[in-house]
Design an enzyme around this catalytic site. Structure first.
Site, PDB file in Angstrom:
ATOM      1  N   HIS A  11       8.800  13.182 -29.330  1.00  0.00           N
ATOM      2  CA  HIS A  11       7.832  14.098 -29.942  1.00  0.00           C
ATOM      3  C   HIS A  11       8.469  15.320 -30.600  1.00  0.00           C
ATOM      4  O   HIS A  11       8.067  15.723 -31.682  1.00  0.00           O
ATOM      5  CB  HIS A  11       6.850  14.552 -28.864  1.00  0.00           C
ATOM      6  CG  HIS A  11       5.766  15.470 -29.351  1.00  0.00           C
ATOM      7  ND1 HIS A  11       4.848  15.093 -30.305  1.00  0.00           N
ATOM      8  CD2 HIS A  11       5.452  16.754 -29.001  1.00  0.00           C
ATOM      9  CE1 HIS A  11       4.016  16.100 -30.530  1.00  0.00           C
ATOM     10  NE2 HIS A  11       4.365  17.124 -29.772  1.00  0.00           N
ATOM     11  N   ARG A  31       5.357  19.105 -19.743  1.00  0.00           N
ATOM     12  CA  ARG A  31       5.523  17.785 -20.342  1.00  0.00           C
ATOM     13  C   ARG A  31       6.612  16.919 -19.729  1.00  0.00           C
ATOM     14  O   ARG A  31       6.457  15.716 -19.590  1.00  0.00           O
ATOM     15  CB  ARG A  31       5.890  17.992 -21.809  1.00  0.00           C
ATOM     16  CG  ARG A  31       4.820  17.563 -22.721  1.00  0.00           C
ATOM     17  CD  ARG A  31       5.093  18.047 -24.093  1.00  0.00           C
ATOM     18  NE  ARG A  31       3.868  18.674 -24.542  1.00  0.00           N
ATOM     19  CZ  ARG A  31       3.693  19.165 -25.744  1.00  0.00           C
ATOM     20  NH1 ARG A  31       4.661  19.120 -26.620  1.00  0.00           N
ATOM     21  NH2 ARG A  31       2.557  19.698 -26.076  1.00  0.00           N
ATOM     22  N   ARG A  62      10.242  22.358 -24.074  1.00  0.00           N
ATOM     23  CA  ARG A  62       9.334  23.302 -24.743  1.00  0.00           C
ATOM     24  C   ARG A  62       7.969  23.370 -24.065  1.00  0.00           C
ATOM     25  O   ARG A  62       7.392  22.350 -23.683  1.00  0.00           O
ATOM     26  CB  ARG A  62       9.144  22.874 -26.200  1.00  0.00           C
ATOM     27  CG  ARG A  62       8.097  23.675 -26.948  1.00  0.00           C
ATOM     28  CD  ARG A  62       8.068  23.292 -28.395  1.00  0.00           C
ATOM     29  NE  ARG A  62       7.614  21.942 -28.616  1.00  0.00           N
ATOM     30  CZ  ARG A  62       6.347  21.580 -28.780  1.00  0.00           C
ATOM     31  NH1 ARG A  62       5.384  22.497 -28.720  1.00  0.00           N
ATOM     32  NH2 ARG A  62       6.041  20.333 -29.018  1.00  0.00           N
ATOM     33  N   HIS A  86       6.542  13.265 -25.556  1.00  0.00           N
ATOM     34  CA  HIS A  86       5.166  13.660 -25.233  1.00  0.00           C
ATOM     35  C   HIS A  86       4.582  12.592 -24.323  1.00  0.00           C
ATOM     36  O   HIS A  86       4.641  11.409 -24.638  1.00  0.00           O
ATOM     37  CB  HIS A  86       4.336  13.804 -26.508  1.00  0.00           C
ATOM     38  CG  HIS A  86       3.071  14.579 -26.294  1.00  0.00           C
ATOM     39  ND1 HIS A  86       2.039  14.099 -25.527  1.00  0.00           N
ATOM     40  CD2 HIS A  86       2.682  15.803 -26.734  1.00  0.00           C
ATOM     41  CE1 HIS A  86       1.062  14.997 -25.510  1.00  0.00           C
ATOM     42  NE2 HIS A  86       1.428  16.041 -26.236  1.00  0.00           N
ATOM     43  N   GLU A 146      -3.371  24.051 -22.075  1.00  0.00           N
ATOM     44  CA  GLU A 146      -2.464  22.897 -22.142  1.00  0.00           C
ATOM     45  C   GLU A 146      -1.474  22.960 -20.986  1.00  0.00           C
ATOM     46  O   GLU A 146      -1.372  23.985 -20.293  1.00  0.00           O
ATOM     47  CB  GLU A 146      -1.741  22.862 -23.491  1.00  0.00           C
ATOM     48  CG  GLU A 146      -2.680  22.556 -24.649  1.00  0.00           C
ATOM     49  CD  GLU A 146      -1.991  22.391 -25.995  1.00  0.00           C
ATOM     50  OE1 GLU A 146      -0.769  22.630 -26.089  1.00  0.00           O
ATOM     51  OE2 GLU A 146      -2.672  22.024 -26.957  1.00  0.00           O
TER      52      GLU A 146
HETATM   53  C1  SIN Z   1      -0.444  18.543 -28.112  1.00  0.00           C
HETATM   54  O1  SIN Z   1      -1.476  18.873 -28.659  1.00  0.00           O
HETATM   55  O2  SIN Z   1      -0.395  18.026 -26.988  1.00  0.00           O
HETATM   56  C2  SIN Z   1       0.827  18.725 -28.866  1.00  0.00           C
HETATM   57  C3  SIN Z   1       1.046  20.128 -29.199  1.00  0.00           C
HETATM   58  C4  SIN Z   1       2.493  20.448 -29.062  1.00  0.00           C
HETATM   59  O3  SIN Z   1       3.340  19.591 -29.348  1.00  0.00           O
HETATM   60  O4  SIN Z   1       2.803  21.537 -28.596  1.00  0.00           O
END
Ligand code: SIN
Length: 489
Positions: free
Chosen positions: A329, A271, A364, A225, A111
């Site tokens: 988010h 993010r 975060r 997000h 991610e």
């Molecule tokens: C995601 O799957 O992009 C969200 C997971 C998160 O908020 O860390």
């Protein structure tokens, strides 16, 4: 006046991963009362798609790299000792969840902001599987008494010592007196018009703590997000960052990739960076998520997202351009805690999204939230078990002025007004004038609410939304410089 009193060793308020794990660990030795405002499963945890960030393959990855990624995403205002503690407990948390019954997939996802594949997951339904597994264990435990549809109203406290909380349940006021109280009440996403958060995320714990004089911090750090489905209805469907880890790209209307213009890490930047880039590009036209080639295996790997997109927009995740937008988010700040989950009030703990442990800093890192909640549930439970006999319950004669409402108040439009003010003036990009005007507008709503002692679910949660909105707007006004997910024009 309290209609009914319950006495317990430990009161846990909230039923996401933080609340459930705290309750389970405490229940090995003492009696736990677990109260939650809706049903046990109505939580943000249930909606978490991504997973749990934890170093597992030590041949390619290391604690040092997870530590560095967390600090880089958080713009280095995280607390390094807390980051170390959390990151190093990652493997233990994965083992603990496996022992309780969570069966993670073998592959690890990648991610944004992570330098390695290290996200333990169950397809794109990690939170749902964790939530259901923990609920089954909680229901089996003889030492946990579960109370659903019980909304926490205020803390019972005296001389900065917490002794439980008052609740609204079945149209009555109920006092639960406890030696130790744990707030695990989740986030605040519902203060915004557009969010991935469930309807229950109204910032109750933060509002309750603030009313009792408990310290909060970092409330300006609302994480947006970058890739929610651009649908008109809120909550919006989350399109997990793991999709980008699996090869999806962010593109403009012409199908051009633009993220490298904003950061060399491209689509997998942290993010805050991706959100700002999409915010800018949105001024020129719609932004999309798209796989370069028709990757059919994606349907199997991300069944929730694939079905959601099909149902809501009749689009095919593997080959269509999926319209995306950033939405509220996650709250990176919250009720201030130390390394053991303790707050500034004695015998009061905070765990999960409502807590500010110092892990996240100004933004975060993806999938660090379930990890943080699980780590601090463990620390909190261990501290509770060590200390609980030190607090003698002495508030059994406690009376309260709280009164269930006897008439209907129409608060839907006020709620919408709060959410609109927050979205427009305390959203992704913030200006001094906008923030001042938000504080002014929010203050005008206060007298429109029923007096503070009149309660029911709608009144109390709207009151909490308003109070938390004001705290966020004031915190955002006080932090004059942009950092992480706090972006000042
Ligand atoms: C995601 O799957 O992009 C969200 C997971 C998160 O908020 O860390």
């Amino acid at each position: 006046m309290s209609e009914k009193n319950i006495q317990t060793d430990v009161l846990v308020i909230g039923s996401g991963i933080g609340g459930l794990l705290t309750a389970l660990r405490c229940s090995k030795k003492i009696k736990v009362t677990l109260a939650t405002k809706s049903t046990l499963s109505q939580t943000s945890t249930r909606l978490a798609q991504g997973g749990i960030a934890a170093v597992q393959d030590f041949t390619t990855d290391s604690f040092e790299e997870h530590h560095a990624d967390t600090l880089r995403a958080g713009h280095a205002i995280n607390k390094p000792k807390i980051v170390k503690q959390v990151v190093e407990m990652g493997p233990e948390i994965i083992t603990l969840l496996k022992t309780i019954g969570v069966e993670f997939d073998e592959s690890l996802h990648l991610e944004g902001g992570h330098t390695h594949h290290r996200i333990a997951h169950v397809k794109d339904m990690t939170g749902k599987v964790i939530e259901e597994t923990l609920i089954r264990a909680v229901r089996k435990s003889k030492n946990i008494s579960v109370h659903e549809h019980m909304l926490a109203i205020d803390l019972l406290h005296k001389n900065n010592i917490c002794q439980g909380a008052t609740f609204f349940s079945n149209n009555k006021v109920v006092a639960i007196e406890a030696r130790e109280t744990v707030l695990a009440t989740g986030g605040v996403g519902q203060v915004y018009l557009h969010t991935t958060n469930p309807i229950v995320a109204t910032g109750d714990g933060i509002s309750i703590a603030n009313r009792a004089g408990v310290k909060t911090e970092g409330l300006e750090f609302i994480q947006f997000h970058p890739t929610a489905l651009d649908e008109s209805k809120s909550p919006q469907l989350l399109l997990s960052e793991a999709l980008r880890g699996a090869g999806a790209h962010i593109v403009n209307t012409k199908g051009e990739r633009f993220m490298k213009k904003y950061d060399e890490r491209g689509d997998l930047s942290p993010r805050d960076i991706v959100t700002k880039a999409i915010f800018e590009e949105h001024k020129k036209g719609q932004v999309y998520l798209q796989f370069e080639e028709n990757k059919k295996s994606i349907h199997k790997e991300f069944p929730t997202i694939s079905a959601g997109i099909k149902q809501k927009m009749n689009l095919d995740l593997a080959k269509d351009m999926i319209p995306i937008t950033p939405v509220a988010h996650y709250l990176c700040g919250g009720i201030k805690t130390n390394a053991n989950g303790e707050t500034s009030m004695k015998h009061l703990f905070a765990v999960g999204e409502c807590a500010s442990t110092g892990l996240h800093g100004a933004n975060r890192l993806a999938s660090n939230s379930l990890l943080e909640a699980a780590v601090f549930a463990t620390k909190t439970a261990d501290t509770v078990l060590k200390n609980y006999t030190k607090n003698k319950i002495r508030l059994s004669d406690k009376t309260t002025r709280l009164t269930p409402a006897t008439q209907t108040y129409k608060l839907k439009s006020l709620r919408k007004k709060i959410q609109t003010i927050m979205w427009e003036k305390v959203g992704i990009l913030r200006t001094t004038d906008g923030l001042k005007s938000a504080v002014h507008d929010l203050n005008l709503i206060r007298p429109l609410l029923p007096p503070p002692h009149i309660i029911n679910e709608e009144i109390s949660t709207t009151r909490n939304l308003l109070e938390v909105s004001l705290l966020i707007a004031k915190a955002a006004l006080a932090r004059k410089k942009s950092i992480g997910c706090h972006w000042r024009a």
